[in-house]
Write an enzyme that holds these catalytic residues in place. Sequence first.
Site, mmCIF file in Angstrom:
data_model
loop_
_atom_site.group_PDB
_atom_site.id
_atom_site.type_symbol
_atom_site.label_atom_id
_atom_site.label_comp_id
_atom_site.label_asym_id
_atom_site.label_seq_id
_atom_site.Cartn_x
_atom_site.Cartn_y
_atom_site.Cartn_z
ATOM 1 N N TYR A 1 0.255 -4.445 11.183
ATOM 2 C CA TYR A 1 -0.140 -4.670 9.795
ATOM 3 C C TYR A 1 0.434 -3.578 8.900
ATOM 4 C CZ TYR A 1 -3.366 -4.633 5.776
ATOM 5 O OH TYR A 1 -3.907 -4.602 4.507
ATOM 6 N N ASP B 1 -0.161 -23.207 3.021
ATOM 7 C CA ASP B 1 0.037 -22.203 4.064
ATOM 8 C C ASP B 1 1.201 -21.327 3.621
ATOM 9 O OD1 ASP B 1 0.545 -20.668 6.280
ATOM 10 O OD2 ASP B 1 0.849 -22.343 7.660
ATOM 11 N N SER C 1 -1.047 -2.000 0.882
ATOM 12 C CA SER C 1 -2.163 -1.209 1.392
ATOM 13 C C SER C 1 -1.721 0.216 1.684
ATOM 14 C CB SER C 1 -2.682 -1.855 2.682
ATOM 15 O OG SER C 1 -3.565 -1.002 3.372
ATOM 16 N N LYS D 1 3.110 -4.011 5.802
ATOM 17 C CA LYS D 1 2.841 -3.567 4.429
ATOM 18 C C LYS D 1 3.880 -2.552 3.965
ATOM 19 C CE LYS D 1 -0.802 -6.006 3.429
ATOM 20 N NZ LYS D 1 -0.684 -7.096 2.429
#
Length: 269
Positions: A167, A74, A154, A171
């Site tokens: 998100y 993990d 991204s 990033k």
Amino acid sequence: PPGRTWSERPVRCRAMTISIDLSGRVALVTGGARGVGRGITDRLRDAGATVVVCGRSTPEPGTLPSDVVFRAADVTDHASVNELIDGIVAERGRLDVAGNNAGGSPGTDAATASPRFSEKIIALNLTSALHVAQAANRVMQGQDTGGSIVNVTSLSGMRPSPGTAVYGAAKAGLINLTTSLAMEWAPKVRINCVSAGMVRTELFDDYYGGPDGAAAVAATVPLGRVADPADVGNAVAWLASDLAGYVTGTNLVVHGGGERLKFFDHQQG
């Protein structure tokens, strides 16, 4: 011959083939069993590296090449990450490349996203990469040849990301983290990132409402298609190799030319 100047002497050129060679190197790819991670795994393996992949779920039997090792871990848990890295070094003797690929997020409205949801997205897409980078750096700093860390980010971290705001923020943080760690850990360890645009993974068509929607989205990319996982893998393999030996703290954007802006459709020229 005597009397001829250097500039007049004939020059003999020998052709040299340039290739990515990771032979003898040990690489870790987080989330490397499928999707973009699998593209990275395959390209590092093609270049000669011994590849270890990790994830929370064990892949179905036969889905990974026989020479790719899977380890359950993990990456959001620093203790699990330390155990992962220590296990790789105990078994393989070294760690030369760490590819931080694990990440992702479902779409959600930022106004109603729960604190728990936001914390988990940041943990998966930002702090997990820090955990892996810290553990990898600990090993690489003690190796004569150092090592290379590549973070997969991204376009969402470089432009507004409505629907996946947390998100995108994570990033963006990972891009900045990359540049900071590159300065702190040089010269032994090089750290770069790859900012990927749209990639055709297993869920791509479904995400855009089916094949027709996916095709329409792909047509907006200047190169006429979205990336394959191998395109991202090629970028990671290059950054991990000696060909990029003077490259650190860099964000390599792999997006096929970018996203066509709506106002282009109304331009007069």
